[in-house]
Design an enzyme around this catalytic site. Structure first.
Site, PDB file in Angstrom:
ATOM      1  N   VAL A 222      24.030  13.195  40.546  1.00 45.30           N
ATOM      2  CA  VAL A 222      22.717  13.465  39.964  1.00 45.30           C
ATOM      3  C   VAL A 222      22.640  14.913  39.488  1.00 45.30           C
ATOM      4  CG1 VAL A 222      20.234  13.531  40.404  1.00 45.30           C
ATOM      5  CG2 VAL A 222      21.633  11.749  41.468  1.00 45.30           C
ATOM      6  N   ASP A 223      22.248  15.106  38.215  1.00 45.64           N
ATOM      7  CA  ASP A 223      22.065  16.469  37.664  1.00 45.64           C
ATOM      8  C   ASP A 223      23.303  17.328  37.902  1.00 45.64           C
ATOM      9  OD1 ASP A 223      19.540  15.517  37.157  1.00 45.64           O
ATOM     10  OD2 ASP A 223      18.532  16.777  38.642  1.00 45.64           O
ATOM     11  N   PHE A 224      24.487  16.769  37.695  1.00 43.10           N
ATOM     12  CA  PHE A 224      25.654  17.530  38.155  1.00 43.10           C
ATOM     13  C   PHE A 224      26.116  18.620  37.196  1.00 43.10           C
ATOM     14  CE2 PHE A 224      27.659  13.580  36.531  1.00 43.10           C
ATOM     15  CZ  PHE A 224      28.751  14.044  35.791  1.00 43.10           C
ATOM     16  N   MET A 248      22.651  11.223  36.611  1.00 36.76           N
ATOM     17  CA  MET A 248      22.281  12.086  35.496  1.00 36.76           C
ATOM     18  C   MET A 248      23.411  13.097  35.296  1.00 36.76           C
ATOM     19  SD  MET A 248      19.181  11.314  34.409  1.00 36.76           S
ATOM     20  CE  MET A 248      17.767  10.359  34.999  1.00 36.76           C
TER      21      MET A 248
END
Length: 340
Positions: A222-224, A248
């Site tokens: 996520v959001d990496f 994401m």
């Protein structure tokens, strides 16, 4: 004697490849070609050796490169230091010379910070035995951006042949503030070559400043890739780790239309399976992310993007596909340390 000869050879290689510091791209630079097989020739044409364009560079950078030094870090004690932290602490505040920290193979379990008063630092890993910098910091312990295993706040930072690892457990939705970054780049004019970043949520904080990445690998959930940097990623792989209902890849934080920032991915790869990943979400309302000539596996959800339930208020998405010509910008400065 064999050990000394090896050290001298490493020094010779590092000093030689320092001659290949990319030029600052000008308005007449040739666009990145659509044919991926032409990247090498394009790079060599547009990224000139230091001696070919000293007059176009920041005088402070030219002076720093002319006065470079090498510090050797070896986990087995055969270098000047056994830890990166000790090596960085040996560099004075207000540093004005290129300091190459030559890092031998192995694991370096430590939390590293390069503050804003120590510019011109290069972390150069052994290309045949790439070192791992490992720590398990989480947002609960340090806050999200400072959870990073390596935090860089200084200008003209460079990293080559380095694995940045955050070994904290994967967030499970039960532990609070379990996100954990492997690297944060917050200084201007940074460059990374052949580096890898390992983590889950918030793996890489591309925080602020202008950055260039070539031949890198970033994985997460996520959001990496998140932050407000202005960055070009060339021939870089983003790998989506399976297991989350929705991943994401990016979360860009451009907060206003007049902010000069954005992520551009050119000739990159998105790998993974399962149609669980979105290309990015608008962390802030003017998020800007561009993918050009990028191969995407079926891990990418057909919806493509998230705007956080209409968080973008201008009536249009600032995440769009454009040609790579628009991505060759005058800010691009980096060190091609992989040549030998």
């Amino acid at each position: 004697m064999a050990g000394k000869n090896t050290i001298f050879a490493v020094e010779a290689i590092v000093i030689t490849i320092l001659l290949f510091i990319p030029r600052v791209f000008s308005d007449d630079s040739v666009p990145i070609p659509a044919d991926k097989s032409q990247i090498k020739s394009w790079f060599e044409t547009n990224v000139k050796p230091l001696d070919a364009r000293k007059d176009t560079l920041d005088p402070a950078l030219v002076a720093a490169e002319a006065n470079k030094t090498i510090i050797k870090v070896r986990a087995d004690g055969s270098g000047e230091f056994k830890t990166l932290t000790d090596a960085i602490n040996s560099i004075p505040q207000g540093n004005k010379r290129r300091v190459i920290i030559s890092i031998g193979g192995g694991n370096y379990t430590e939390k590293v910070k390069i503050d804003r008063y120590k510019p011109f630092i290069t972390l150069y890993g052994d290309p045949k035995n790439v070192p791992n910098i490992i720590f398990n910091g989480t947002a609960k312990d340090y806050g999200t951006v400072d959870s990073a295993t390596v935090v860089v706040e200084s200008e003209y930072f460079s990293a080559v042949n380095i694995n940045f690892v955050n070994s904290a457990p994967r967030p499970d939705g039960k532990r609070e503030l379990a996100q954990a970054a492997a690297l944060r780049t917050g200084g201007d004019k940074a460059s990374l070559y052949n580096c890898k970043m390992y983590g889950f949520q918030d793996t890489f904080c591309d925080d602020s400043g202008k950055h260039f990445f070539k031949d890198c690998y970033i994985e997460g959930t996520v959001d990496f890739i998140f932050g407000n940097g202005k960055s070009l990623y060339l021939n870089t792989e983003m790998h989506v780790i399976p297991g989350d209902p929705m991943a994401m890849i990016t979360a860009h934080a451009r907060g206003a239309g007049n902010v000069d920032s954005g992520y551009s991915f050119v000739h990159c790869m998105i790998t993974g399976t399962g149609k669980t990943a979105l290309l990015g979400r608008a962390w802030k309302p003017f998020a800007k992310v561009v993918y050009s000539y990028t191969d995407m596996s079926d891990v990418v959800h057909p919806e493509g993007w998230s705007d956080n339930a209409k968080a973008i208020t201008t009536g249009q998405s600032f995440m769009e596909n454009t040609t790579a010509k628009e991505q060759v910008q005058p800010w691009m400065v980096g060190l091609d340390m992989r040549r030998n």
